[in-house]
Design an enzyme around this catalytic site. Sequence first.
Site, short mmCIF file in Angstrom:
data_model
loop_
_atom_site.label_atom_id
_atom_site.label_comp_id
_atom_site.label_asym_id
_atom_site.label_seq_id
_atom_site.Cartn_x
_atom_site.Cartn_y
_atom_site.Cartn_z
N CYS A 119 0.87 -1.17 0.00
CA CYS A 119 0.00 0.00 0.00
C CYS A 119 0.91 1.22 0.00
O CYS A 119 2.12 1.10 -0.10
CB CYS A 119 -0.88 0.00 1.23
SG CYS A 119 -1.76 -1.55 1.46
N ARG B 101 0.92 1.79 -6.11
CA ARG B 101 1.15 0.86 -4.99
C ARG B 101 -0.16 0.25 -4.49
O ARG B 101 -0.15 -0.76 -3.79
CB ARG B 101 1.78 1.61 -3.81
CG ARG B 101 3.08 2.28 -4.09
CD ARG B 101 4.22 1.41 -3.77
NE ARG B 101 4.16 0.86 -2.43
CZ ARG B 101 5.01 -0.04 -1.98
NH1 ARG B 101 5.95 -0.48 -2.76
NH2 ARG B 101 4.92 -0.50 -0.77
N TRP C 26 -3.97 -1.53 -1.01
CA TRP C 26 -4.03 -2.71 -1.87
C TRP C 26 -4.39 -3.85 -0.92
O TRP C 26 -3.58 -4.27 -0.10
CB TRP C 26 -2.67 -2.94 -2.54
CG TRP C 26 -2.58 -4.24 -3.27
CD1 TRP C 26 -2.04 -5.40 -2.82
CD2 TRP C 26 -3.02 -4.51 -4.60
NE1 TRP C 26 -2.14 -6.37 -3.79
CE2 TRP C 26 -2.73 -5.86 -4.88
CE3 TRP C 26 -3.65 -3.73 -5.58
CZ2 TRP C 26 -3.04 -6.44 -6.11
CZ3 TRP C 26 -3.94 -4.33 -6.81
CH2 TRP C 26 -3.64 -5.66 -7.05
N ASN D 4 1.29 -0.26 6.21
CA ASN D 4 1.66 -1.11 5.07
C ASN D 4 2.26 -2.38 5.62
O ASN D 4 3.00 -2.34 6.60
CB ASN D 4 2.75 -0.46 4.21
CG ASN D 4 2.24 0.69 3.39
OD1 ASN D 4 1.06 0.99 3.41
ND2 ASN D 4 3.15 1.33 2.68
N GLY D 5 2.02 -3.51 4.95
CA GLY D 5 2.65 -4.76 5.37
C GLY D 5 1.61 -5.73 5.91
O GLY D 5 0.41 -5.58 5.66
N GLU E 111 7.10 -21.02 -20.18
CA GLU E 111 7.01 -19.65 -19.66
C GLU E 111 8.13 -18.77 -20.27
O GLU E 111 7.90 -17.61 -20.60
CB GLU E 111 7.09 -19.67 -18.13
CG GLU E 111 7.06 -18.31 -17.45
CD GLU E 111 5.78 -17.51 -17.67
OE1 GLU E 111 4.78 -18.04 -18.20
OE2 GLU E 111 5.78 -16.31 -17.32
N LYS F 185 7.44 -15.40 -22.46
CA LYS F 185 7.99 -14.08 -22.12
C LYS F 185 8.70 -13.48 -23.34
O LYS F 185 8.55 -12.31 -23.63
CB LYS F 185 8.99 -14.17 -20.95
CG LYS F 185 8.36 -14.39 -19.60
CD LYS F 185 7.78 -13.14 -18.96
CE LYS F 185 6.30 -13.06 -18.98
NZ LYS F 185 5.43 -13.94 -18.38
N GLU G 225 6.11 -12.33 -25.86
CA GLU G 225 5.31 -11.18 -25.41
C GLU G 225 6.04 -9.86 -25.52
O GLU G 225 5.47 -8.88 -25.97
CB GLU G 225 4.95 -11.36 -23.92
CG GLU G 225 3.83 -12.29 -23.63
CD GLU G 225 3.57 -12.32 -22.14
OE1 GLU G 225 4.46 -12.75 -21.38
OE2 GLU G 225 2.48 -11.92 -21.72
N HIS H 81 9.98 -35.94 -32.36
CA HIS H 81 8.76 -36.40 -33.00
C HIS H 81 8.22 -35.37 -34.00
O HIS H 81 7.04 -35.37 -34.31
CB HIS H 81 7.70 -36.74 -31.94
CG HIS H 81 8.13 -37.85 -31.04
ND1 HIS H 81 8.20 -39.16 -31.45
CD2 HIS H 81 8.60 -37.85 -29.77
CE1 HIS H 81 8.65 -39.92 -30.46
NE2 HIS H 81 8.91 -39.14 -29.43
N LYS I 124 -3.48 -6.34 -19.77
CA LYS I 124 -3.11 -6.95 -18.49
C LYS I 124 -4.21 -7.90 -18.01
O LYS I 124 -3.93 -8.95 -17.47
CB LYS I 124 -2.86 -5.84 -17.45
CG LYS I 124 -2.39 -6.35 -16.10
CD LYS I 124 -0.93 -6.76 -16.14
CE LYS I 124 -0.44 -7.42 -14.87
NZ LYS I 124 0.69 -8.31 -15.09
C1 F6R Z 1 1.75 -13.47 -19.44
C2 F6R Z 1 0.50 -12.94 -18.96
C3 F6R Z 1 -0.75 -13.62 -19.38
C4 F6R Z 1 -1.59 -13.93 -18.15
C5 F6R Z 1 -2.97 -14.51 -18.58
C6 F6R Z 1 -3.80 -14.89 -17.38
O1 F6R Z 1 2.83 -12.68 -19.07
O2 F6R Z 1 0.46 -11.99 -18.24
O3 F6R Z 1 -0.49 -14.78 -20.11
O4 F6R Z 1 -0.89 -14.84 -17.38
O5 F6R Z 1 -3.66 -13.56 -19.33
O6 F6R Z 1 -4.10 -13.79 -16.59
P1 F6R Z 1 -4.60 -13.99 -15.11
O7 F6R Z 1 -3.53 -14.66 -14.35
O8 F6R Z 1 -4.91 -12.60 -14.63
O9 F6R Z 1 -5.83 -14.84 -15.19
#
Ligand code: F6R
Length: 640
Positions: free
Chosen positions: A2, A27, A91, A117-118, A512, A516, A519, A535, A635
């Site tokens: 926070c 934050r 938060w 905070n914490g 993963e 990354k 992306e 294969h 996001k």
């Molecule tokens: C990858 C990424 C996305 C999310 C996916 C699921 O860096 O951010 O692949 O992981 O859209 O999102 P959440 O976890 O919010 O359901």
Amino acid sequence: MCGIVGVTGSKRVLAILTSGMARLEYRGYDSAGIACTEIESGGHQGAASLLWRKRTCVGTNSVARLTAELGDKELGDGNCCQLAGIGHVRWATHGRPDIDNAHPHFDCNSEIAVVHNGIVENYESIKSQLVDEGHKFTSETDSEVIAHLLESFSSSTKEPIKALKALLDVLEGTFAIAVLFKHLPSDIYVVRRVSPLIVGLHNGIGLVASDIPAILGETRQVYSLSDNEIAIVRPDSISIVGEDGEVSDPIFRDIQWSLEEAEKGGFDDFMSKEIAEQPASVADTLRGRITEDGTILLDQENLSKDQLREIDKIFIVACGSSFHAGLVAKYAIEHWARVPVEVDISSEFRYRDPILNSRTLVVGVSQSGETIDTFQALKEARLQGAKVLVITNVVDSSMTRECDAVLYTRAGPELGVAATKTHVAQMAALYLLAIHIAQSKNVLYPEESLEIVNHLRQVPDLMAKTISLQSNIADLVHRLSNQTTGDAQPTGNRCRRFFYLGRNVGYPVALEGALKLKEISYLAAEGYPAGELKHGPIALIEPGVIVVAIATRNRLWSKMLANIEEVKARGATVVIVAGEGDEESIAKADEVILVPRVPHPLLAPMIDVIALQLFAYHFALVMGNDVDRPRNLAKTVTVE
Ligand code: F6R
């Protein structure tokens, strides 16, 4: 996770508080609130002091709404009578985002205001004791116990320092706290342990903040409190009371950052800041959930041992990085708890008619708690009678209202679009779940589970060490980018093809790592189980292709080395992620990314993935991309 701001001695108390809070919204933005001291109107000699608060809870507009409700006159004209104020952007961690849970919190008599905070780890036992003593609580937060404890400690002495010292003796966990006492209307008292807190002084104004941007407009001279130090902030002085009781003056340091640099904590972008925050995200997610003897405690999350003993099948449903965390968990749960696990992409699970019943646990993993595919999949699972657990980073998000149990990760807000710190926090939560199920079913001997738990506790330090090796990865990326590979690389990196290979828990890490790179670098990358390459996809291996091989030691490590030979023989440039000192793996590599050795192979993903995040990050920088806002991505994905 926070944000805290405090000010004393200015005619612009409200304006400084609200503009500081607006700068801290990265934050926390669930809710916002301030508390201020004033002298009774007229301000005559002997006039009584007042303490009031105002709080709002409208999500990302909370600070703007609060500012509007306070009114232009009070904020702008410099005739206000507020002496001091503390503000907070929240938060949520304990208690949903709502007005009652918003800070500041008051004691029973509204004479002490607290922002925090914490996490207060032992708040439950403190709260029940205070309730027995007659204290009245108005929120579900861990933070409110601080106000009531201070009330209890200061009732006899009225001496804030003694009360704060007693508070330090009682509280367990992490905290940055700012306090206003009604009877000392110009003073702000602050104290911290682990969570950051700074104080500053400029032109007769005393300032407090959890983060530099909040007060950068007022001063560039700040002092960072050490653990367990108390500071008394007054308009014209700041005193520091050390752990030993010694009182001293703060030695200020000069902040050179611009406002934008300060918001990113001195990092170039949110992604690198969030990568650096990963050890804390994991430590916070584990905090308070493991006892001394290694027992996992998730009863508060509504995951008691009795409830879990009945489970005979687990589905993990998730998307993207959350799906990859789920894949890692499959290995851990099946190995430790001996319960069969299927991991499904949410958008497939929902429409594929899975077989569920009351002994099935469906675990939805979602950073945001809002992703529509996962949300709908969980609703469907509940309709079919399965028990539903949500692992999410966002308190009170939609999924948390459609489930039987919630296990929160505590990574704090993640601003970079590509998941980093929330991904490792998800893994930490899933490891806790795996051990908890094993303990519930008595599948592991106590000494076995204690050993695993002790290894898990070491992970944050190993993560920090991995991050400290970052410059080697940056150098490697530059070498690879400058490599000439003939026809296979006619226009530089953009045309290069990447394969990420792993086996066992290295496989989800490979997925993963490739995600990354795709992306944020926009490079063609595929994650593959290394044993499956022959294969089909091996036809794509040729000079110029970069193969990133996860070769940290797990039970299939020697087979992994054989797969590395296969791609080397076909001309690929092989980058190997290997444990420090693992000469056998290193000998196979064209390039090496060294990571610290992890005491338990099943825990290696939390370390290895950091190396791959950094690899992708530095490629993105070389390509000139905006790492925080990659093209075409959102996001939170709330469309099917
Ligand atoms: C990858 C990424 C996305 C999310 C996916 C699921 O860096 O951010 O692949 O992981 O859209 O999102 P959440 O976890 O919010 O359901």
